[in-house]
Enzyme design. Structure first.
Site, PDB file in Angstrom:
ATOM      1  N   GLY A   1      56.812  24.698 -10.307  1.00 18.99           N
ATOM      2  CA  GLY A   1      58.253  24.682 -10.062  1.00 18.99           C
ATOM      3  C   GLY A   1      58.683  25.874  -9.232  1.00 18.99           C
ATOM      4  O   GLY A   1      58.207  26.992  -9.440  1.00 18.99           O
TER       5      GLY A   1
ATOM      6  N   ARG B   1      52.739  19.322  -7.188  1.00 21.61           N
ATOM      7  CA  ARG B   1      51.847  19.175  -8.333  1.00 21.61           C
ATOM      8  C   ARG B   1      50.511  18.625  -7.824  1.00 21.61           C
ATOM      9  O   ARG B   1      50.461  17.861  -6.871  1.00 21.61           O
ATOM     10  CB  ARG B   1      52.437  18.214  -9.368  1.00 21.61           C
ATOM     11  CG  ARG B   1      53.854  18.583  -9.817  1.00 21.61           C
ATOM     12  CD  ARG B   1      53.884  19.843 -10.638  1.00 21.61           C
ATOM     13  NE  ARG B   1      55.243  20.138 -11.124  1.00 21.61           N
ATOM     14  CZ  ARG B   1      55.563  21.228 -11.807  1.00 21.61           C
ATOM     15  NH1 ARG B   1      54.629  22.121 -12.087  1.00 21.61           N
ATOM     16  NH2 ARG B   1      56.805  21.419 -12.209  1.00 21.61           N
TER      17      ARG B   1
ATOM     18  N   ASP C   1      52.604  29.213 -15.526  1.00 26.73           N
ATOM     19  CA  ASP C   1      51.349  29.133 -16.276  1.00 26.73           C
ATOM     20  C   ASP C   1      50.374  28.107 -15.708  1.00 26.73           C
ATOM     21  O   ASP C   1      49.163  28.335 -15.703  1.00 26.73           O
ATOM     22  CB  ASP C   1      51.623  28.853 -17.751  1.00 26.73           C
ATOM     23  CG  ASP C   1      52.481  27.618 -17.982  1.00 26.73           C
ATOM     24  OD1 ASP C   1      52.904  26.991 -17.001  1.00 26.73           O
ATOM     25  OD2 ASP C   1      52.734  27.281 -19.159  1.00 26.73           O
TER      26      ASP C   1
ATOM     27  N   THR D   1      58.511  32.061 -12.091  1.00 26.30           N
ATOM     28  CA  THR D   1      59.037  30.935 -12.856  1.00 26.30           C
ATOM     29  C   THR D   1      60.331  31.352 -13.532  1.00 26.30           C
ATOM     30  O   THR D   1      60.433  32.474 -14.038  1.00 26.30           O
ATOM     31  CB  THR D   1      58.036  30.459 -13.929  1.00 26.30           C
ATOM     32  OG1 THR D   1      58.689  29.553 -14.822  1.00 26.30           O
ATOM     33  CG2 THR D   1      57.480  31.614 -14.741  1.00 26.30           C
TER      34      THR D   1
ATOM     35  N   ASP E   1      61.318  30.264 -16.265  1.00 29.47           N
ATOM     36  CA  ASP E   1      61.146  30.141 -17.714  1.00 29.47           C
ATOM     37  C   ASP E   1      60.869  31.477 -18.412  1.00 29.47           C
ATOM     38  O   ASP E   1      61.039  31.586 -19.624  1.00 29.47           O
ATOM     39  CB  ASP E   1      60.009  29.174 -18.039  1.00 29.47           C
ATOM     40  CG  ASP E   1      60.274  27.767 -17.531  1.00 29.47           C
ATOM     41  OD1 ASP E   1      61.439  27.465 -17.212  1.00 29.47           O
ATOM     42  OD2 ASP E   1      59.312  26.973 -17.444  1.00 29.47           O
TER      43      ASP E   1
ATOM     44  N   ASP F   1      58.053  32.799 -19.160  1.00 34.67           N
ATOM     45  CA  ASP F   1      57.110  32.496 -20.242  1.00 34.67           C
ATOM     46  C   ASP F   1      55.678  32.929 -19.951  1.00 34.67           C
ATOM     47  O   ASP F   1      54.733  32.399 -20.542  1.00 34.67           O
ATOM     48  CB  ASP F   1      57.141  30.997 -20.540  1.00 34.67           C
ATOM     49  CG  ASP F   1      56.709  30.147 -19.337  1.00 34.67           C
ATOM     50  OD1 ASP F   1      56.630  30.689 -18.215  1.00 34.67           O
ATOM     51  OD2 ASP F   1      56.481  28.939 -19.517  1.00 34.67           O
TER      52      ASP F   1
ATOM     53  N   ARG G   1      61.380  24.599 -20.776  1.00 35.11           N
ATOM     54  CA  ARG G   1      60.268  23.868 -21.402  1.00 35.11           C
ATOM     55  C   ARG G   1      60.059  24.329 -22.837  1.00 35.11           C
ATOM     56  O   ARG G   1      60.909  24.129 -23.691  1.00 35.11           O
ATOM     57  CB  ARG G   1      58.994  24.024 -20.566  1.00 35.11           C
ATOM     58  CG  ARG G   1      59.062  23.318 -19.219  1.00 35.11           C
ATOM     59  CD  ARG G   1      57.710  23.213 -18.584  1.00 35.11           C
ATOM     60  NE  ARG G   1      57.098  24.517 -18.385  1.00 35.11           N
ATOM     61  CZ  ARG G   1      55.846  24.682 -17.953  1.00 35.11           C
ATOM     62  NH1 ARG G   1      55.090  23.636 -17.715  1.00 35.11           N
ATOM     63  NH2 ARG G   1      55.362  25.895 -17.774  1.00 35.11           N
TER      64      ARG G   1
END
Length: 319
Positions: free
Chosen positions: A11, A72, A103, A125, A127, A129, A171
């Site tokens: 992303g 992707r 990740d 990202t 996120d 994360d 997510r």
């Protein structure tokens, strides 16, 4: 090491372009050649690789998204796909690769590292994360986008005396929900890392109404449930008039904040420094405002953790 590559994968996140710019210009400053891999690992397998110069990354530090584009690639998860990627890198004489992404992108870099090809991961990202770094590129910009939306939604919620549920990305990580909820004054924040009780949430909303509270803002991380599902449950338990806002991909876009631009520049430059020292299999990050690097394989083995004290604080302040 005289020739390196750079790709963005997964992303997109605001600040990726700033990181690409830093990689290219840092490398050129040290008399290295840089090749851009377009469309992530998909482009790597298919040889979508071009040499970049100083002009290639001119006037991009303020732009969202990624000029290298992203895609992707399920094929790269296979041994055959990984070998194809290495063949392309060797074909262009590339000796090391900077991978900017989340990740999933790190898993690809980890695979190349295990095959003996030097890679350095840069955390990009929204996120937030990625283990081993306090912040990832894009998180601050996405956070400010969410806060801006919450402020606007609150105006409408107040005017119509409604309960608004705002669904945010992340997510399986709740950082974006937690930080935006705390900064936006949300009454309730739901994150994947913490348990919740729908009955208690409903009771809290009722108590607020009884003491004269006219509206409420609830932040739901997508990893918990959809905003629509949460809204339906709340209506059933309280009979309140609710509305749901799903911010979606707008959280990924926009011009990166100053914080993200600086972070991306520092991390991208350090990635090049590692490759100059022939240090592959590393990932870069920031801890206590200092740029650090760590073993990418060890980092991926660590679980993402939320700031538990911050979550507790959000509950204390939303009474």
């Amino acid at each position: 090491m005289k020739r390196i590559g750079v790709l963005t994968s997964g992303g997109d996140a605001p600040g990726m372009n700033a990181a690409v710019r830093a990689v290219v210009r840092k490398a050129i400053y040290h008399d290295m050649e840089v090749f851009g891999v377009y469309q992530g690992y998909h482009g790597l397998i298919n040889g979508h690789i071009e040499k970049l110069d100083r002009g290639s990354v001119g006037d991009i530090i303020h732009r969202g998204g990624t000029i290298l584009r992203s895609a992707r690639c399920l094929e790269f998860k296979t041994l055959e796909g990984q070998k194809k990627g290495i063949e392309q890198l060797e074909k262009f004489g590339i000796e090391g690769l900077v991978v900017i992404g989340g990740d999933g992108s790190y898993m690809g870099a980890k695979a190349l590292t295990e095959h003996g090809f030097p890679c350095v991961g840069v955390p990009g990202t929204i996120d937030n994360d990625i283990p081993g770094t306090e912040f990832t590129i894009g998180f601050d910009t996405a956070l400010n986008t969410v806060i801006d939306a919450i402020d606007k939604i609150r105006d409408t919620a107040s005017s119509h005396e409604r309960t608004f549920i705002v669904e945010v990305m992340g997510r399986h990580a709740g950082d974006l929900a937690l930080w935006s909820g705390l900064a936006g004054g949300a009454e309730t924040i739901l994150i994947p890392e913490a348990p919740y009780d729908m009955t208690k949430i409903a009771e809290k909303l009722k108590r607020g109404q009884e003491r004269g509270k006219k509206h409420s803002i609830i932040i739901v991380a997508e990893g918990v449930m959809t905003g629509a599902k949460f809204g339906a449950i709340i209506e059933e338990l309280t009979n309140f008039d609710t509305r749901v806002s799903v911010l979606g991909h707008m959280q990924r876009g926009g011009s990166p904040t100053a914080s993200d631009r600086v972070l991306a520049s520092r991390l991208g430059a350090h990635a090049v420094e590692l490759l100059m020292e022939h240090k592959g299999g590393r990932a870069v990050g920031i801890e206590q405002n200092q740029i650090v690097d760590y073993d990418i394989i060890e980092a991926l083995a660590k679980p993402h953790k939320i700031d538990q004290r911050m979550y507790e604080l959000s509950q204390e302040l939303s009474i």
